[in-house]
Write a protein that holds these residues in place. Sequence first.
Motif, PDB file in Angstrom:
ATOM      1  N   ILE A   1       0.641  -0.572  -0.114  1.00  0.00           N
ATOM      2  CA  ILE A   1       0.342   0.135  -0.080  1.00  0.00           C
ATOM      3  C   ILE A   1       0.989   1.594  -0.306  1.00  0.00           C
ATOM      4  O   ILE A   1       0.684   1.629  -0.335  1.00  0.00           O
ATOM      5  CB  ILE A   1      -0.930  -0.117   1.372  1.00  0.00           C
ATOM      6  N   ARG A   2       2.160   1.289   0.581  1.00  0.00           N
ATOM      7  CA  ARG A   2       2.771   2.042   0.393  1.00  0.00           C
ATOM      8  C   ARG A   2       3.462   2.433  -0.659  1.00  0.00           C
ATOM      9  O   ARG A   2       4.254   3.860  -0.603  1.00  0.00           O
ATOM     10  CB  ARG A   2       4.093   2.435   1.440  1.00  0.00           C
ATOM     11  N   ASP A   3       3.632   1.984  -2.090  1.00  0.00           N
ATOM     12  CA  ASP A   3       3.412   2.145  -3.412  1.00  0.00           C
ATOM     13  C   ASP A   3       2.726   2.513  -3.422  1.00  0.00           C
ATOM     14  O   ASP A   3       3.112   3.012  -5.378  1.00  0.00           O
ATOM     15  CB  ASP A   3       4.578   0.600  -3.965  1.00  0.00           C
ATOM     16  N   VAL A   4       1.323   2.794  -3.661  1.00  0.00           N
ATOM     17  CA  VAL A   4       0.044   2.993  -4.053  1.00  0.00           C
ATOM     18  C   VAL A   4       0.883   4.888  -4.561  1.00  0.00           C
ATOM     19  O   VAL A   4       0.569   5.032  -3.649  1.00  0.00           O
ATOM     20  CB  VAL A   4      -0.906   3.215  -3.545  1.00  0.00           C
ATOM     21  N   PRO A   5       0.704   5.115  -5.768  1.00  0.00           N
ATOM     22  CA  PRO A   5       0.986   6.507  -6.195  1.00  0.00           C
ATOM     23  C   PRO A   5      -1.029   7.379  -5.855  1.00  0.00           C
ATOM     24  O   PRO A   5      -1.411   6.802  -7.114  1.00  0.00           O
ATOM     25  CB  PRO A   5       1.196   6.708  -7.683  1.00  0.00           C
ATOM     26  N   LEU A   6      -0.621   8.275  -5.100  1.00  0.00           N
ATOM     27  CA  LEU A   6      -1.949   8.987  -4.611  1.00  0.00           C
ATOM     28  C   LEU A   6      -1.016  10.267  -5.265  1.00  0.00           C
ATOM     29  O   LEU A   6      -0.304  10.757  -4.848  1.00  0.00           O
ATOM     30  CB  LEU A   6      -2.270   8.734  -3.917  1.00  0.00           C
ATOM     31  N   SER A   7      -2.802  10.972  -5.471  1.00  0.00           N
ATOM     32  CA  SER A   7      -2.422  12.606  -6.073  1.00  0.00           C
ATOM     33  C   SER A   7      -2.760  13.138  -4.497  1.00  0.00           C
ATOM     34  O   SER A   7      -2.717  12.613  -3.534  1.00  0.00           O
ATOM     35  CB  SER A   7      -3.499  13.576  -7.218  1.00  0.00           C
ATOM     36  N   ALA A   8      -2.380  13.842  -4.030  1.00  0.00           N
ATOM     37  CA  ALA A   8      -2.663  15.307  -2.936  1.00  0.00           C
ATOM     38  C   ALA A   8      -3.711  15.316  -2.687  1.00  0.00           C
ATOM     39  O   ALA A   8      -3.698  14.737  -1.096  1.00  0.00           O
ATOM     40  CB  ALA A   8      -1.747  16.403  -3.312  1.00  0.00           C
TER      41      ALA A   8
END
Length: 87
Positions: A60-67
């Motif tokens: 889950i720490r690798d999931v790219p999320l927008s701000a």
Amino acid sequence: MRRLAILSLVLPLATPSLAAFPCDELWGERNAVYADAGYCFRTARGIAAFGNAGCRYDDIRDVPLSARDRAKVNEIVRQERENGCRG
């Protein structure tokens, strides 16, 4: 894929109305953000709700999320804690 898109109208950021949502709906909306971003769920609950077709990220720490998505997740997590939600 089943999506519980219930908070998109009341978010993107902090709002007192989050307290009105039950834990299951908060969980669903938080995890829908991760599912949309390609997270591969590990729990039976997550897989049942969202599946893993087309997932790309096992951590889950690798999931790219927008701000904006990160702020949404953080606000939901804060409300889940305040409501005493588990898992």
